[in-house]
Design an enzyme around this catalytic site. Sequence first.
Site, PDB file in Angstrom:
ATOM      1  N   PHE A  91     -46.150  -7.800 -33.466  1.00  0.00           N
ATOM      2  CA  PHE A  91     -46.925  -7.911 -32.128  1.00  0.00           C
ATOM      3  C   PHE A  91     -47.828  -6.753 -31.965  1.00  0.00           C
ATOM      4  CE2 PHE A  91     -47.345  -7.656 -27.397  1.00  0.00           C
ATOM      5  CZ  PHE A  91     -48.094  -8.877 -27.230  1.00  0.00           C
ATOM      6  N   ASP A 162     -38.215  -0.867 -33.708  1.00  0.00           N
ATOM      7  CA  ASP A 162     -38.759  -1.540 -32.726  1.00  0.00           C
ATOM      8  C   ASP A 162     -37.762  -2.668 -32.586  1.00  0.00           C
ATOM      9  OD1 ASP A 162     -40.068  -3.572 -31.235  1.00  0.00           O
ATOM     10  OD2 ASP A 162     -42.089  -2.907 -31.974  1.00  0.00           O
ATOM     11  N   HIS A 165     -36.731  -7.501 -30.590  1.00  0.00           N
ATOM     12  CA  HIS A 165     -36.144  -8.948 -30.916  1.00  0.00           C
ATOM     13  C   HIS A 165     -34.712  -8.809 -30.945  1.00  0.00           C
ATOM     14  CE1 HIS A 165     -40.651  -9.982 -32.980  1.00  0.00           C
ATOM     15  NE2 HIS A 165     -40.476  -9.874 -31.343  1.00  0.00           N
ATOM     16  N   GLN A 188     -39.274  -8.678 -21.709  1.00  0.00           N
ATOM     17  CA  GLN A 188     -40.211  -9.510 -21.408  1.00  0.00           C
ATOM     18  C   GLN A 188     -39.721 -10.621 -21.195  1.00  0.00           C
ATOM     19  OE1 GLN A 188     -41.738 -12.035 -23.630  1.00  0.00           O
ATOM     20  NE2 GLN A 188     -43.291 -12.747 -22.381  1.00  0.00           N
ATOM     21  N   LYS A 191     -37.968 -12.866 -24.058  1.00  0.00           N
ATOM     22  CA  LYS A 191     -36.996 -12.075 -25.123  1.00  0.00           C
ATOM     23  C   LYS A 191     -35.416 -12.560 -24.956  1.00  0.00           C
ATOM     24  CE  LYS A 191     -39.686  -9.412 -27.032  1.00  0.00           C
ATOM     25  NZ  LYS A 191     -41.156  -9.817 -26.351  1.00  0.00           N
ATOM     26  N   ARG A 220     -40.689  14.814 -13.900  1.00  0.00           N
ATOM     27  CA  ARG A 220     -40.007  15.565 -12.736  1.00  0.00           C
ATOM     28  C   ARG A 220     -38.413  15.309 -12.999  1.00  0.00           C
ATOM     29  NH1 ARG A 220     -40.528  13.310  -6.420  1.00  0.00           N
ATOM     30  NH2 ARG A 220     -39.647  15.317  -5.477  1.00  0.00           N
ATOM     31  N   TYR A 227     -41.293  19.087  -6.186  1.00  0.00           N
ATOM     32  CA  TYR A 227     -42.277  18.481  -7.208  1.00  0.00           C
ATOM     33  C   TYR A 227     -42.686  19.497  -8.403  1.00  0.00           C
ATOM     34  CZ  TYR A 227     -42.650  15.587  -3.038  1.00  0.00           C
ATOM     35  OH  TYR A 227     -42.454  14.806  -2.240  1.00  0.00           O
ATOM     36  N   ARG A 237     -40.547   4.028 -14.884  1.00  0.00           N
ATOM     37  CA  ARG A 237     -39.300   3.933 -14.354  1.00  0.00           C
ATOM     38  C   ARG A 237     -38.780   2.522 -13.886  1.00  0.00           C
ATOM     39  NH1 ARG A 237     -40.784   8.521 -10.847  1.00  0.00           N
ATOM     40  NH2 ARG A 237     -41.374   6.990  -9.360  1.00  0.00           N
TER      41      ARG A 237
END
Length: 389
Positions: A91, A162, A165, A188, A191, A220, A227, A237
């Site tokens: 992909f 990767d 899968h 996703q 999956k 951060r 900050y 996140r």
Amino acid sequence: MNDRVEQLLADLPRWPRYGDEERTNLVRALDQGQWWRMGGSEVDSFEREFADRHGAPYALAVTNGTHALELALQVLGVDQGSEVIVPAFTFISSSQAAQRLGAVAVPVDVDPETYCLDPEAAAAAVTPRTKAIMPVHMAGHFADMDALGKVSADTGVPLIQDAAHAHGAEWEGRKAGELGSIAAFSFQNGKLMTAGEGGAVTFPDEASYQEAFLRHSCGRPATDRRYFHQTSGSNFRMNEFSAAVLRAQLGRLDEQIATREQRAPLLAGLLAEIPGVVPQRRDERVNVNPHYMQMFRIPGISEENRNALVDRLVARGVPAFIAFRAIYRSDGFWEYAAPAETVEQVAARCPVTEAINADCVWVHHRSLLGTEEQMHAIAQVVAEEVART
């Protein structure tokens, strides 16, 4: 098609699978009153559970699988001017994650039987600019991690798996997190575990995890109140609701893998009996294959006829798809940070990918949660439609 076969295909399991566990977890996340990872506990809990399940010291949950790859590559020092070796058959996120960092994605060929990165082709592609080699565990089947590990050791170029899968997969008794390299996963919608979107990265050491945490949270630290952003980064996140769903999904993963490990050999055997059909081969070193897809090739078929075959299978109730297009045969691959070659030059050194680009079909993994009788029904329809090609 006889009525019995038609009904069997209509009754194939749906995807995603969910139940009271997801509902309970979502309400629990809601009732926290804090819905982002810095205030809630679902993401933290999911990361611990996912890391444990995959044999990794650390896991970091992120927004999606593409971001998981991008973050992992950045932790490995991939940046503008770098090169990243990727399979030509995958992909396109595998290459785009590198290209988004300004690195040149270098497509190399794959094994004709497992469809995973060819270690010899990867070794031949290494240059002084290569910062990472990215094997893809295609359809849940591990790439040859022994040979690729030797390439990495010989060249000093790190691997990044990767594993989009490969939830729950094992290579020679070891899970992805036990192989000494970073691994990136996707959640996703299609999956093996899903919250619609989402991803995770597992790390073999604390230093890489800590850097990734900073970069996935705009640079951060978790405890920062002033900050003070220590690195560059972005907001990758995961939210608390996705993590709550994924905790339930992880809880049913092993049972689903066990079912698919029973059904996949049966279906592969039936498909292999069809003249002209060659299923994806399983390397004996793969102890557990979660079977993201049931893949097979029809060598010699044209791309046009393969596409028409898939359309007919879908019309008859088989959840079939054409396999991934070779990444270099998509315009998006060439938009930026592409190799200084033409499409045909890349194609000439990727003959296996060229063939797979035209002749490969896959059947969705939800089918492998069905009954043995349903496996026979799928194979019957495939046989009838291949005979018409």
